[in-house]
Motif scaffolding. Structure first.
Motif, mmCIF file in Angstrom:
data_model
loop_
_atom_site.group_PDB
_atom_site.id
_atom_site.type_symbol
_atom_site.label_atom_id
_atom_site.label_comp_id
_atom_site.label_asym_id
_atom_site.label_seq_id
_atom_site.Cartn_x
_atom_site.Cartn_y
_atom_site.Cartn_z
ATOM 1 N N SER A 2 6.729 -5.604 4.759
ATOM 2 C CA SER A 2 6.048 -4.703 3.944
ATOM 3 C C SER A 2 4.937 -6.304 4.334
ATOM 4 O O SER A 2 5.334 -7.652 4.407
ATOM 5 C CB SER A 2 6.800 -5.067 2.267
ATOM 6 O OG SER A 2 7.946 -3.880 2.352
ATOM 7 N N ALA A 3 3.866 -5.951 2.937
ATOM 8 C CA ALA A 3 2.718 -7.170 3.103
ATOM 9 C C ALA A 3 2.935 -8.579 2.351
ATOM 10 O O ALA A 3 3.856 -8.264 1.461
ATOM 11 C CB ALA A 3 1.838 -6.420 2.344
ATOM 12 N N ASP A 4 2.568 -9.170 2.576
ATOM 13 C CA ASP A 4 2.335 -10.495 2.442
ATOM 14 C C ASP A 4 1.315 -11.795 1.871
ATOM 15 O O ASP A 4 0.230 -11.394 2.984
ATOM 16 C CB ASP A 4 3.056 -11.957 3.113
ATOM 17 C CG ASP A 4 3.829 -13.188 2.934
ATOM 18 O OD1 ASP A 4 2.601 -13.521 1.503
ATOM 19 O OD2 ASP A 4 4.147 -13.263 3.073
ATOM 20 N N PRO A 5 0.737 -11.468 0.363
ATOM 21 C CA PRO A 5 -0.208 -12.019 0.315
ATOM 22 C C PRO A 5 -0.911 -12.947 0.732
ATOM 23 O O PRO A 5 -1.917 -12.795 0.528
ATOM 24 C CB PRO A 5 -0.172 -11.582 -1.248
ATOM 25 C CG PRO A 5 1.130 -10.456 -2.088
ATOM 26 C CD PRO A 5 1.866 -11.156 -0.714
ATOM 27 N N ALA A 176 4.267 2.429 -4.925
ATOM 28 C CA ALA A 176 4.325 2.619 -3.606
ATOM 29 C C ALA A 176 2.980 1.870 -2.775
ATOM 30 O O ALA A 176 3.249 1.476 -2.296
ATOM 31 C CB ALA A 176 4.038 4.059 -3.089
ATOM 32 N N LEU A 177 1.741 2.150 -3.365
ATOM 33 C CA LEU A 177 0.760 1.302 -2.637
ATOM 34 C C LEU A 177 1.326 -0.754 -3.283
ATOM 35 O O LEU A 177 0.403 -1.615 -2.492
ATOM 36 C CB LEU A 177 -0.852 1.528 -3.797
ATOM 37 C CG LEU A 177 -0.862 3.539 -3.063
ATOM 38 C CD1 LEU A 177 -2.220 3.596 -3.650
ATOM 39 C CD2 LEU A 177 -1.009 3.438 -1.680
ATOM 40 N N SER A 178 1.827 -0.763 -4.502
ATOM 41 C CA SER A 178 1.827 -1.850 -4.316
ATOM 42 C C SER A 178 2.601 -2.717 -3.575
ATOM 43 O O SER A 178 2.480 -3.225 -2.766
ATOM 44 C CB SER A 178 2.083 -2.035 -6.146
ATOM 45 O OG SER A 178 1.788 -3.764 -6.796
ATOM 46 N N VAL A 179 3.889 -1.596 -3.412
ATOM 47 C CA VAL A 179 4.791 -2.743 -1.865
ATOM 48 C C VAL A 179 4.085 -2.519 -1.214
ATOM 49 O O VAL A 179 4.490 -3.634 -0.298
ATOM 50 C CB VAL A 179 6.003 -1.724 -2.139
ATOM 51 C CG1 VAL A 179 6.899 -1.945 -1.463
ATOM 52 C CG2 VAL A 179 6.915 -2.185 -4.068
ATOM 53 N N ALA A 180 3.139 -1.530 -1.066
ATOM 54 C CA ALA A 180 2.401 -1.537 0.763
ATOM 55 C C ALA A 180 1.891 -2.948 0.822
ATOM 56 O O ALA A 180 0.900 -3.424 1.438
ATOM 57 C CB ALA A 180 2.907 -0.428 1.549
ATOM 58 N N GLY A 181 1.009 -3.639 -0.581
ATOM 59 C CA GLY A 181 0.258 -4.578 -0.369
ATOM 60 C C GLY A 181 -1.022 -4.461 -0.786
ATOM 61 O O GLY A 181 -2.072 -5.239 -0.389
#
Length: 267
Positions: A2-5, A176-181
């Motif tokens: 998953s995305a890492d900010p 869902a979008l937040s989890v995906a970054g």
């Protein structure tokens, strides 16, 4: 993964052009590419193409948000089938599904996962972001179950819908979008598109209401400015430590959160 900010974004190249980042650019992507024509649904769009914070974007054909599929014509049903849909998640309670059967009710791709208990009040006296926060606080297990159904769906597009495709579907899509970054402001810009998509249908519904108090409530809850979703995401941050932490309290392990992010993200 998953995305890492904190991950450094890839430089812009011909192979990796910069994703749209402003609200205007995101709106243009929605109007030109993301809206789907599923007669007689009014609020259907693919969230693919939205940028993530690390320079990637959401996959096309991974997650589609919609209003009630009960309205679909024969042509609309054909359009759903042509979209490569592997799972349809209906977030409505049994009591609101109406007389007409869901066109995919007997299809193995269809699952009904209400994110409200039948006994839950609608909290119509609250502002819309207050309603969202109350629903999320009251039923994390149900929202978690619905998002797990997105994560573990077979390969293909997942369709998430409720009645209008803006409130329950909006919260589900946002998480869902937040989890995906995807950044909060981009999520909120996508959420805000529903008001325009539903404007004609919403206006027609208001004309059928004879109770002045009910009409006032409906008119107050129809708008979907970005600020509503921004405050909802801020509530999850302040109360739980963010969307990921909220979903962990709902029972989703880290492996499933990574599965959800990986399903949605390109790259």
């Amino acid at each position: 993964m998953s995305a890492d900010p904190d991950q450094t974004a890839e430089p812009q190249t011909a192979e990796h052009p910069a994703a749209p980042t402003s609200t205007a650019e995101i709106g243009a992507v929605a109007a030109a590419e993301r809206d789907l024509d599923w007669p007689e649904c009014h609020n259907v769009r693919d969230v693919g193409g939205l940028p993530t914070m690390d320079g990637h974007c959401i996959k096309r054909g991974a997650l589609i948000r919609a209003d009630s599929l009960n309205r679909l014509t024969v042509q609309g049903i054909a359009a759903v089938n042509a979209a490569g849909v592997s799972r349809i998640i209906d977030l409505r309670r049994q009591t609101e599904q109406g007389v007409a059967a869901h066109p995919f009710k007997a299809d193995p791709r269809y699952v009904n996962i209400p994110v409200q208990d039948p006994a839950d009040p609608d909290h119509q006296w609250m502002p819309l972001d207050g309603i969202y926060a109350t629903m999320l606080d009251l039923r994390p297990d149900l929202f978690g179950e619905a998002l797990a159904a997105v994560a573990n769906a077979p390969p293909g597009a997942v369709v998430v819908h409720c009645a209008g495709g803006k409130d329950r579907t909006g919260m589900m899509t946002a998480m869902a979008l937040s989890v995906a970054g995807v950044a909060d402001d981009v999520i909120a810009a996508d959420y805000a598109l529903s008001e325009k998509r539903l404007r004609e249908q919403s206006a027609a519904y208001v004309t059928t209401l004879t109770d002045a108090r009910l009409r006032e409530i409906v008119l107050r809850l129809q708008p979907t400015p970005p600020s509503i979703m921004l405050r909802t995401l801020a509530h999850l941050q302040a109360t739980y430590g963010g969307v990921g932490a909220y979903l962990r309290t709902a029972g989703l392990p880290d492996a499933q959160l990574h599965q959800l992010g990986d399903r949605l993200r390109e790259g």
